[in-house]
Design an enzyme around this catalytic site. Structure first.
Site, mmCIF file in Angstrom:
data_model
loop_
_atom_site.group_PDB
_atom_site.id
_atom_site.type_symbol
_atom_site.label_atom_id
_atom_site.label_comp_id
_atom_site.label_asym_id
_atom_site.label_seq_id
_atom_site.Cartn_x
_atom_site.Cartn_y
_atom_site.Cartn_z
ATOM 1 N N THR A 12 -8.904 -22.680 20.229
ATOM 2 C CA THR A 12 -9.221 -21.252 20.211
ATOM 3 C C THR A 12 -7.981 -20.394 20.065
ATOM 4 O O THR A 12 -8.009 -19.340 19.416
ATOM 5 C CB THR A 12 -9.972 -20.869 21.507
ATOM 6 O OG1 THR A 12 -11.180 -21.624 21.583
ATOM 7 C CG2 THR A 12 -10.320 -19.392 21.534
ATOM 8 N N SER A 54 -10.607 -28.664 19.979
ATOM 9 C CA SER A 54 -10.298 -29.714 20.956
ATOM 10 C C SER A 54 -11.370 -30.794 21.080
ATOM 11 O O SER A 54 -11.029 -31.935 21.431
ATOM 12 C CB SER A 54 -9.980 -29.114 22.329
ATOM 13 O OG SER A 54 -11.057 -28.361 22.827
ATOM 14 N N THR A 86 -9.005 -25.708 24.726
ATOM 15 C CA THR A 86 -9.146 -25.860 26.172
ATOM 16 C C THR A 86 -10.186 -26.904 26.590
ATOM 17 O O THR A 86 -10.149 -27.390 27.722
ATOM 18 C CB THR A 86 -9.523 -24.516 26.825
ATOM 19 O OG1 THR A 86 -10.743 -24.025 26.244
ATOM 20 C CG2 THR A 86 -8.412 -23.497 26.626
ATOM 21 N N ASP A 87 -11.118 -27.264 25.694
ATOM 22 C CA ASP A 87 -12.184 -28.187 26.107
ATOM 23 C C ASP A 87 -11.650 -29.541 26.553
ATOM 24 O O ASP A 87 -12.173 -30.145 27.496
ATOM 25 C CB ASP A 87 -13.184 -28.393 24.963
ATOM 26 C CG ASP A 87 -14.084 -27.195 24.750
ATOM 27 O OD1 ASP A 87 -14.022 -26.247 25.546
ATOM 28 O OD2 ASP A 87 -14.851 -27.210 23.765
#
Length: 324
Positions: A12, A54, A86-87
């Site tokens: 992101t 991610s 971030t995942d």
């Protein structure tokens, strides 16, 4: 002047919102050419290694990031910052924590809002991560995650909210420091670190979450020759429904290492309960209790240990030793 390598991998932080409000990858990373550091303080080298959301990141990708950092260490770099979606950021961070020498600072960061959204946090987090990587006190602390003015260890940090900018938290232990006045301030540190210098990653390491009324069907489905290991997120302090036990035993009988953690957000897995399916019985059966790690981190640790050639007691010691 310190030299910091910025490795960009996508996520992101490198994406933008289109006219429909959908967040989509860009052909070029809008963060990569930003001048975020006071001139004369830090020399920033940029490497756009990947441009991956991610969920597309695999252990093989993590290994390539590790290899790029090793080259940078050999070249005399002072610190590394990695931008990442971030995942799965916490899994990449922990993989690097387990496989890199604990020498120069390595810091991961990301964003919850894309680059052109109101209140975008990417550039701010990127700047803070660079400052942390350039702070002398950041040496010897393992791989770090810097988000929202907080500094977390890769070992324990986890994503706790789907969209909030304060999503990254360290349950039970809390962050080890904060970012203030353009530098890192630390209040805690890890007791110990360990390194497995792997050059490949195995496949066939799985993660299963326990639930009320669970039976052995999922365990039997993965009981095949290509399965290398299994992590179970158990109930409570580390327990399983009794209907799962025969299938779990069949996996153990086939020499497949099984690691047990808790599905709870806080606390650690322990052999406390002595009933059918309780942690005491599971430990006697041969499951490995891993204290302090969540399921996805325990899977990374088991995968790294198996990739490093560890077996039996050595593998159990490597995987279970998460806190001390």
């Amino acid at each position: 002047m310190k030299t910091i390598l910025a490795i960009h991998t996508g996520g992101t932080i490198s994406m933008s919102q289109n006219e429909k409000g959908e967040v989509v990858p860009n052909d070029e990373n809008p963060i990569a050419d930003q001048q975020v550091i006071l001139q004369g303080q830090i020399k920033l080298i940029t490497d756009e290694l990947f441009n991956l959301p991610s969920p597309h990141v695999t252990p093989a990708v993590m290994l390539k990031i590790k290899q790029r950092i090793m080259k940078a260490i050999d070249d005399g770099i002072d610190g590394v910052v990695i931008t990442h979606g971030t995942d799965t950021l916490e899994e990449t961070a922990y993989f690097l924590d387990l496989t890199l020498p604990n020498t120069i600072p390595v810091v991961l960061t990301g964003a919850m809002r894309s680059s052109n959204e109101i209140g975008s946090d990417g550039l701010y987090n990127f700047r803070n991560a660079i400052m942390v990587a350039a702070t002398d006190e950041s040496y010897g602390k393992g791989v770090l995650v810097v988000m929202n003015d907080e500094i977390h260890t890769a070992r324990y940090v986890t994503k706790t909210h789907t969209t909030n900018v304060a999503t990254f938290r360290t349950p039970t232990f809390g962050p080890i420091g904060i970012v203030t006045q353009n530098k890192a301030k630390y209040f805690q540190e890890l007791i110990r670190t360990e390194v497995a210098d792997i050059n490949h990653v195995v496949s066939g390491v799985f993660l299963i979450k326990a639930y009320a009324g669970m039976d052995g069907e999922l365990f039997d489905a993965i009981n095949k020759p290509e399965t290398k290991g299994l992590v179970i997120e158990g109930l409570g302090a580390g327990n399983l429904p009794p209907q799962t036990l025969p299938a779990v035993k069949r996996l153990i009988d086939n020499k497949i290492p099984i690691v047990l953690v808790s599905r709870c957000y806080n606390g650690v897995a322990q052999d406390i309960y002595d009933y059918e399916g309780g942690g005491i019985q599971l430990k006697k059966m041969g499951t490995i209790l891993c204290q302090g790690l969540n399921g996805q981190k325990a899977r990374i640790k088991l995968l790294v240990g198996i990739s490093d050639g560890l077996k039996g007691k050595r593998l159990a010691e490597f995987v279970s030793n998460a806190i001390s």
